[in-house]
Scaffold this active site. Structure first.
Site, PDB file in Angstrom:
ATOM      1  N   GLY A  12       0.817  -1.210   0.000  1.00  0.00           N
ATOM      2  CA  GLY A  12       0.000   0.000   0.000  1.00  0.00           C
ATOM      3  C   GLY A  12       0.849   1.258   0.000  1.00  0.00           C
ATOM      4  CB  ILE A 133       5.736 -11.424 -13.878  1.00  0.00           C
ATOM      5  CG1 ILE A 133       7.081 -11.665 -13.190  1.00  0.00           C
ATOM      6  CG2 ILE A 133       5.725 -12.063 -15.258  1.00  0.00           C
ATOM      7  CD1 ILE A 133       7.363 -13.125 -12.897  1.00  0.00           C
ATOM      8  CD  GLU A 187       3.759 -12.789   5.800  1.00  0.00           C
ATOM      9  OE1 GLU A 187       3.686 -12.327   6.965  1.00  0.00           O
ATOM     10  OE2 GLU A 187       3.724 -12.076   4.790  1.00  0.00           O
ATOM     11  CE  LYS A 202       1.608 -15.817  -5.802  1.00  0.00           C
ATOM     12  NZ  LYS A 202       3.046 -15.744  -5.448  1.00  0.00           N
TER      13      LYS A 202
END
Length: 414
Positions: A12, A133, A187, A202
């Site tokens: 963001g 990409i 993470e 994805k």
């Protein structure tokens, strides 16, 4: 034109800098002033740049959703239910939406596209796959001429970083994962990355677009990466291979789809083997163009923000020209067939703690392939097999794990 930004984290912030702080060339493409006026964040003390006299941070999503002057909403909160609800609400309110949320898009793809079409607005999601990409836009262009029947790629920066470090330094999985977490490449809870959910989402998005029917995360068979050890990396190298974490889908017979996310081996000289760290590579195969490969940074602040702002610019130009794209409709009913179409030689390592464990592993492998190379070393047995179907090999390993859970295997791409 005013934009509402949901989320003021790493990505963001990158989007905010490109649009409001004139980082890059975004403003040079505009005939009118376009700014982010409101930013949703749970921290009321978070500040915008001192020189920015337009944007302000809000903690109530209603401040963005109910603002009639906001025409585009950029959704970068992450997670599932909350952001899904806000994306849906924005579309229903007649606002265009850009998001990088692969979880929401893969799960609610058809529903959100339908809502967008019903409200004559645009939903864009380029950054949901491949970071910087431009794979989704490129795939859509190729589909104007080609029938795409295969997609494969290294689609996760965290697992690729881990495998690259293990290959370069001979480190073990657990230590490399801790390193990745310490420098922000993984993470605190790495499950989505190392168990394949990130890649499968994805792959589901790309496969749905390519094959013309909905494929969800739950339709993709996933094998995690956490069983790989330094000895597997070393053994692969001795045979001239590199271990990578691959997403792969194939369309056969018009509507039969086979999908997998798993550790595999490529020859050291292959292009896939030389894609390292946070970089991704995606290959698509069309019936006219043949194979195309797309390479670049699959994650990171600037790469992902670039894709997000590119989507926003696309929407701005559509509004300016009053020329909206034809709504995407998934017309095909796809038959999800698992992994049966995948076949290859296999590498298998089984830790052995007794003669019984060794015999159990040997007998299990004997049942699926007659020819194999076997090495026994340091209480481990290593197999390199002849070609075997993926579903057959999976079932065989499940049988081995009844006696010994500590094992690792990877299909070989020649």
């Amino acid at each position: 034109m005013n934009i509402g930004l949901l989320g003021f984290g790493t990505i963001g912030t990158g989007v905010y800098e490109l649009i409001n702080l004139n980082k890059g060339r975004f403003a040079k493409n505009l005939d009118e002033k376009v700014v982010i006026t409101k930013i949703l964040d749970k921290d009321p003390n978070k500040k915008v740049a001192e020189e920015d006299k337009v944007a302000r941070v809000v903690t109530n999503p209603d401040d963005i959703m109910d603002d009639p002057e906001i025409e585009i909403v950029i959704a970068l909160l992450g997670g599932m239910d909350f952001e899904y609800g806000l994306i849906k609400r924005a579309l229903q309110s007649g606002k265009h939406v850009v998001t990088a949320n692969k979880a929401v898009i893969s799960e609610y793809f058809e529903e959100l596209l339908t809502i967008a079409a019903e409200n004559n607005v645009i939903l864009r999601y380029e950054a949901s796959v491949g970071g910087g990409i431009p794979i989704i836009g490129s795939l859509k262009e190729e589909l104007k001429i080609n029938r795409v029947n295969e997609i494969k790629g290294i689609l996760n920066g965290t697992t690729n970083f881990i495998l690259s470090k293990m290959t370069e330094e001979g480190a073990d999985f657990a230590d490399t994962l801790k390193l990745a977490q310490s420098i922000g490449f993984a993470e605190a809870d790495p499950t989505a990355d190392i168990e394949g959910y990130d890649v499968s989402r994805k792959l589901a998005i790309l496969s749905s677009l390519a094959y013309g029917g909905i494929i969800k995360d739950e339709d993709v068979r996933k094998r995690g990466l956490s069983d790989v050890r330094a000895v597997d990396i070393e053994m692969a190298g001795d045979y001239g291979y590199i271990i990578k974490y691959l997403g792969h889908s194939v369309l056969k017979e018009g509507n039969q789809v086979y999908t997998t996310v798993e550790p595999v081996m490529f020859k050291e000289a292959s292009i896939m083997s030389n894609v390292n760290s946070e970089f991704n590579i995606i290959s698509i195969v069309g019936d006219i163009i043949g194979e195309l490969q797309f390479y670049g940074k699959g994650a990171g602040k600037d790469a992902t923000a670039n894709a997000v702002v590119g989507d926003a610019l696309y929407i701005i130009n559509c509004i300016k020209d009053n020329n909206f794209p034809k709504p995407l409709v998934f017309r095909k009913q796809l038959d999800k067939k698992g992994v049966g179409a995948f076949k290859g030689k296999y590498y298998l390592r089984v830790d052995i703690d007794s003669h019984e464990t060794f015999e159990h592993a040997l007998n299990a492998v004997d049942e699926v392939c007659a020819r194999k190379n076997i090495i026994v070393s340091d209480n481990r047995v290593f197999f390199m097999t002849e070609p075997v179907e993926a579903d057959v090999f999976d079932a065989m390993v499940a049988k081995i794990k009844e006696k010994q859970s500590e094992c690792f295997y990877a299909r070989i791409y020649e």
